[in-house]
Write a protein that holds these residues in place. Structure first.
Motif, short mmCIF file in Angstrom:
data_model
loop_
_atom_site.label_atom_id
_atom_site.label_comp_id
_atom_site.label_asym_id
_atom_site.label_seq_id
_atom_site.Cartn_x
_atom_site.Cartn_y
_atom_site.Cartn_z
N GLU A 146 -31.40 -63.95 -51.47
CA GLU A 146 -29.98 -64.51 -51.31
C GLU A 146 -29.02 -64.83 -49.91
OE1 GLU A 146 -27.63 -63.82 -55.19
OE2 GLU A 146 -29.84 -64.55 -55.88
N GLU A 147 -28.44 -65.65 -49.49
CA GLU A 147 -27.81 -65.78 -48.75
C GLU A 147 -26.24 -65.24 -49.34
OE1 GLU A 147 -25.92 -69.20 -45.17
OE2 GLU A 147 -27.77 -69.01 -46.08
N ALA A 148 -25.64 -64.59 -48.42
CA ALA A 148 -24.37 -63.99 -48.45
C ALA A 148 -23.73 -63.54 -47.29
CB ALA A 148 -25.09 -62.91 -49.46
N ASP A 149 -22.03 -63.67 -47.31
CA ASP A 149 -21.29 -62.85 -46.55
C ASP A 149 -21.28 -61.11 -46.41
OD1 ASP A 149 -18.94 -61.50 -45.10
OD2 ASP A 149 -18.16 -63.33 -45.90
N ARG A 180 -19.98 -58.88 -45.73
CA ARG A 180 -18.16 -58.45 -46.11
C ARG A 180 -18.14 -57.87 -47.95
NH1 ARG A 180 -14.91 -62.65 -42.05
NH2 ARG A 180 -16.56 -63.31 -43.44
N SER A 181 -19.04 -59.18 -48.13
CA SER A 181 -18.90 -59.17 -50.22
C SER A 181 -20.01 -57.79 -50.52
CB SER A 181 -20.56 -60.44 -50.11
OG SER A 181 -21.73 -59.37 -49.82
N PRO A 182 -18.82 -57.31 -52.06
CA PRO A 182 -19.46 -56.23 -52.37
C PRO A 182 -21.13 -55.95 -52.21
CG PRO A 182 -17.78 -57.52 -53.25
CD PRO A 182 -18.77 -58.38 -53.08
N ASP A 183 -22.16 -56.68 -52.24
CA ASP A 183 -23.56 -56.08 -52.72
C ASP A 183 -24.46 -56.53 -51.53
OD1 ASP A 183 -24.43 -57.26 -55.21
OD2 ASP A 183 -24.13 -59.31 -55.46
N ALA A 184 -23.13 -56.95 -50.52
CA ALA A 184 -24.22 -56.27 -48.82
C ALA A 184 -23.64 -55.31 -48.40
CB ALA A 184 -23.12 -57.28 -47.98
N LYS A 185 -21.72 -55.46 -48.78
CA LYS A 185 -21.64 -54.24 -48.53
C LYS A 185 -22.02 -52.72 -49.46
CE LYS A 185 -17.52 -53.45 -47.93
NZ LYS A 185 -15.90 -54.05 -48.13
N THR A 186 -22.78 -53.19 -50.27
CA THR A 186 -23.63 -51.82 -50.51
C THR A 186 -25.10 -51.66 -50.02
OG1 THR A 186 -22.66 -52.04 -53.13
CG2 THR A 186 -25.21 -51.13 -53.53
N CYS A 216 -31.69 -56.17 -47.47
CA CYS A 216 -30.62 -57.21 -47.02
C CYS A 216 -31.84 -57.03 -45.48
CB CYS A 216 -29.42 -56.51 -47.23
SG CYS A 216 -29.29 -55.00 -46.17
#
Length: 292
Positions: free
Chosen positions: A143-146, A148-154, A203
């Motif tokens: 999935e495309e994500a920011d 800075r989003s929680p999932d991306a930052k994890t 990611c």
């Protein structure tokens, strides 16, 4: 049967017994596990009946019977989709919300009890993540994500931590290029996250420069998902995103302390080139020209 098969069957018996899969009253609330899972899915936002069916892997007939039973109990209502009359929507009633809340409380308490039975809590969680990811690999999504989003930052936190452990010099993201991933957002680039039933497991970023060239950055796959093709899938997806943005040439860098990464890039058709940046960490450089 081999010892390996016996061990798998022992594991299956332990899990089904522990969670009460065969009980006629799951957690003592009067319903078996099947209707409880449907109620749980709706409570967590799966309202479209087709989406519930796909998420739980149920056939239409069985799901219809379960929904009718829950509706007869007054726990949910079934309505036609206002946009498409061929689709149906399930929503919890106040009684259904109360039942969902009680199940959540009991399931959370059950989970905490299981974790408290072993002194190595993290090892137990890691083993659970591994099994759940392998069994659910057909449901892994990209999935495309920011960034800075929680999932991306994890994902990025785990990625930076792994680099710090594996590099002789350690790793400080502030010394790398674009530490805040500002160029990994449309229209210059994208950031993608692989998800396994709500858990981020990988990611990759596409760092654009506003032209026809871009860099692949921060490819990471969780240890529990390695060997399942997630890395290749992320790379395929980010290449497709690059084509969508009109990018024709991709470059990336890596470190020889990550031999599995270089092996993947060679396998996917990337070509080694000379150094193209002044980032202090990489010592291997690749590029790939994209076909239209």
């Amino acid at each position: 049967m081999t010892d390996d098969i016996q061990r798998v069957r022992r594991f299956n018996r332990a899990v089904t017994s522990e969670i009460g899969a065969l009980d006629s009253s799951f957690l003592g609330l009067g319903r078996p596990l099947g209707p409880t899972r449907v109620l749980n899915a709706i409570g967590h936002g799966f309202n479209d009946v087709a989406a519930i069916r796909d998420y739980l892997g149920l056939d239409s007939g069985l799901l219809s019977r379960i929904l009718r039973g829950l509706e007869a109990e007054g726990l949910l209502s079934i309505e036609a989709n206002p946009v498409d009359n061929r689709r149906r929507t399930a929503r919890l009633t106040p009684e259904g919300e109360a039942a969902f809340g009680e199940y959540e409380r009991l399931v959370n308490a059950q989970a905490e009890d299981i974790l408290n039975r072993h002194s190595q809590r993290q090892a137990l969680l890691d083993a659970m993540d591994l099994v759940a990811t392998v069994l659910g690999q057909d449901r892994i999504t990209v999935e495309e994500a920011d960034p800075r989003s929680p999932d991306a930052k994890t994902c990025l936190a785990h990625y930076y931590g792994e680099l710090a452990r594996r590099f002789d010099t350690g790793f400080d993201v502030n010394l790398s290029r674009d530490p805040d991933a500002q160029d990994m957002l449309r229209p210059r680039g994208v950031f993608l996250v692989a998800m396994s039933d709500g858990m981020p497991i990988g990611c990759v970023g596409l760092k654009g420069h506003g032209g026809e060239e871009a860099e692949i950055k921060r490819l990471w796959v969780a240890p529990v998902a390695r060997g399942l093709g997630v890395g290749a899938r992320l790379m395929d997806s980010v290449e497709e995103a690059a084509r969508d943005l009109g990018i024709t040439l991709l470059r990336l860098d890596t470190n020889s302390a990550l031999p599995e990464a270089a092996q993947l890039y060679h396998k996917l058709g990337w070509t080694e080139i000379e150094r193209f940046n002044d980032d202090p960490y990489p010592d291997m450089f690749f590029e790939k020209r994209l076909a239209p």
